[in-house]
Design a protein around this motif. Structure first.
Motif, PDB file in Angstrom:
ATOM      1  N   ILE A  18       0.863  -1.182   0.000  1.00  0.00           N
ATOM      2  CA  ILE A  18       0.000   0.000   0.000  1.00  0.00           C
ATOM      3  C   ILE A  18       0.898   1.230   0.000  1.00  0.00           C
ATOM      4  CG2 ILE A  18      -1.780   1.277   1.243  1.00  0.00           C
ATOM      5  CD1 ILE A  18      -2.526  -1.464   2.561  1.00  0.00           C
ATOM      6  N   HIS A  19       0.764   2.033  -1.039  1.00  0.00           N
ATOM      7  CA  HIS A  19       1.509   3.297  -1.135  1.00  0.00           C
ATOM      8  C   HIS A  19       0.566   4.404  -0.692  1.00  0.00           C
ATOM      9  CE1 HIS A  19       4.948   1.692  -3.465  1.00  0.00           C
ATOM     10  NE2 HIS A  19       4.046   0.784  -3.802  1.00  0.00           N
ATOM     11  N   THR A  29       5.024   3.586   2.412  1.00  0.00           N
ATOM     12  CA  THR A  29       4.710   2.341   1.721  1.00  0.00           C
ATOM     13  C   THR A  29       4.665   1.275   2.798  1.00  0.00           C
ATOM     14  OG1 THR A  29       5.832   3.052  -0.282  1.00  0.00           O
ATOM     15  CG2 THR A  29       5.410   0.702  -0.052  1.00  0.00           C
ATOM     16  N   ILE A  30       3.500   0.660   2.955  1.00  0.00           N
ATOM     17  CA  ILE A  30       3.303  -0.325   4.012  1.00  0.00           C
ATOM     18  C   ILE A  30       2.726  -1.602   3.416  1.00  0.00           C
ATOM     19  CG2 ILE A  30       2.958   1.482   5.754  1.00  0.00           C
ATOM     20  CD1 ILE A  30      -0.063   0.832   5.618  1.00  0.00           C
ATOM     21  N   THR A  31       2.648  -2.633   4.232  1.00  0.00           N
ATOM     22  CA  THR A  31       1.958  -3.858   3.844  1.00  0.00           C
ATOM     23  C   THR A  31       0.830  -4.099   4.846  1.00  0.00           C
ATOM     24  OG1 THR A  31       3.317  -5.335   5.193  1.00  0.00           O
ATOM     25  CG2 THR A  31       4.096  -4.861   2.946  1.00  0.00           C
ATOM     26  N   PRO A  36      -1.670  -2.105  10.910  1.00  0.00           N
ATOM     27  CA  PRO A  36      -3.133  -2.234  10.934  1.00  0.00           C
ATOM     28  C   PRO A  36      -3.772  -1.101  10.126  1.00  0.00           C
ATOM     29  CG  PRO A  36      -2.359  -1.378  13.033  1.00  0.00           C
ATOM     30  CD  PRO A  36      -1.137  -1.710  12.206  1.00  0.00           C
ATOM     31  N   MET A  37      -5.023  -1.275   9.797  1.00  0.00           N
ATOM     32  CA  MET A  37      -5.755  -0.290   9.009  1.00  0.00           C
ATOM     33  C   MET A  37      -5.788   1.080   9.701  1.00  0.00           C
ATOM     34  SD  MET A  37      -9.567  -0.706   7.378  1.00  0.00           S
ATOM     35  CE  MET A  37      -9.280  -2.452   7.276  1.00  0.00           C
ATOM     36  N   THR A  38      -5.865   1.098  11.015  1.00  0.00           N
ATOM     37  CA  THR A  38      -5.908   2.372  11.739  1.00  0.00           C
ATOM     38  C   THR A  38      -4.623   3.166  11.540  1.00  0.00           C
ATOM     39  OG1 THR A  38      -5.194   1.235  13.749  1.00  0.00           O
ATOM     40  CG2 THR A  38      -7.565   1.606  13.479  1.00  0.00           C
ATOM     41  N   ASP A  39      -3.489   2.485  11.456  1.00  0.00           N
ATOM     42  CA  ASP A  39      -2.221   3.172  11.195  1.00  0.00           C
ATOM     43  C   ASP A  39      -2.208   3.776   9.795  1.00  0.00           C
ATOM     44  OD1 ASP A  39      -1.341   2.475  13.701  1.00  0.00           O
ATOM     45  OD2 ASP A  39       0.210   1.080  13.001  1.00  0.00           O
ATOM     46  N   ALA A  40      -2.733   3.043   8.816  1.00  0.00           N
ATOM     47  CA  ALA A  40      -2.778   3.550   7.445  1.00  0.00           C
ATOM     48  C   ALA A  40      -3.629   4.815   7.367  1.00  0.00           C
ATOM     49  CB  ALA A  40      -3.321   2.484   6.503  1.00  0.00           C
ATOM     50  N   VAL A  41      -4.768   4.801   8.026  1.00  0.00           N
ATOM     51  CA  VAL A  41      -5.644   5.976   8.031  1.00  0.00           C
ATOM     52  C   VAL A  41      -4.965   7.139   8.753  1.00  0.00           C
ATOM     53  CG1 VAL A  41      -7.853   6.888   8.843  1.00  0.00           C
ATOM     54  CG2 VAL A  41      -7.743   4.607   7.815  1.00  0.00           C
TER      55      VAL A  41
END
Length: 50
Positions: A18-19, A29-31, A36-41
């Motif tokens: 995920i970029h 850029t994470i996987t 977790p989804m909360t970190d991406a948000v």
């Protein structure tokens, strides 16, 4: 394949990388396995740095 979406559950279901972009720049850029989804948000909104 490139998927552009704000539907995070869908992104986490299908992506192996995920970029994350914020304000026109690459924020991270994470996987799905590493974050977790909360970190991406939080990275997307600027609440957390990568």
């Amino acid at each position: 394949m490139i998927l552009i979406s704000h539907n995070m559950p869908h992104v986490f279901d299908v992506a192996d990388r995920i970029h994350i972009r914020r304000l026109g720049k690459r924020a991270a850029t994470i996987t799905p396995e590493s974050h977790p989804m909360t970190d991406a948000v939080a990275i997307m909104t600027g609440a957390a740095a990568a």
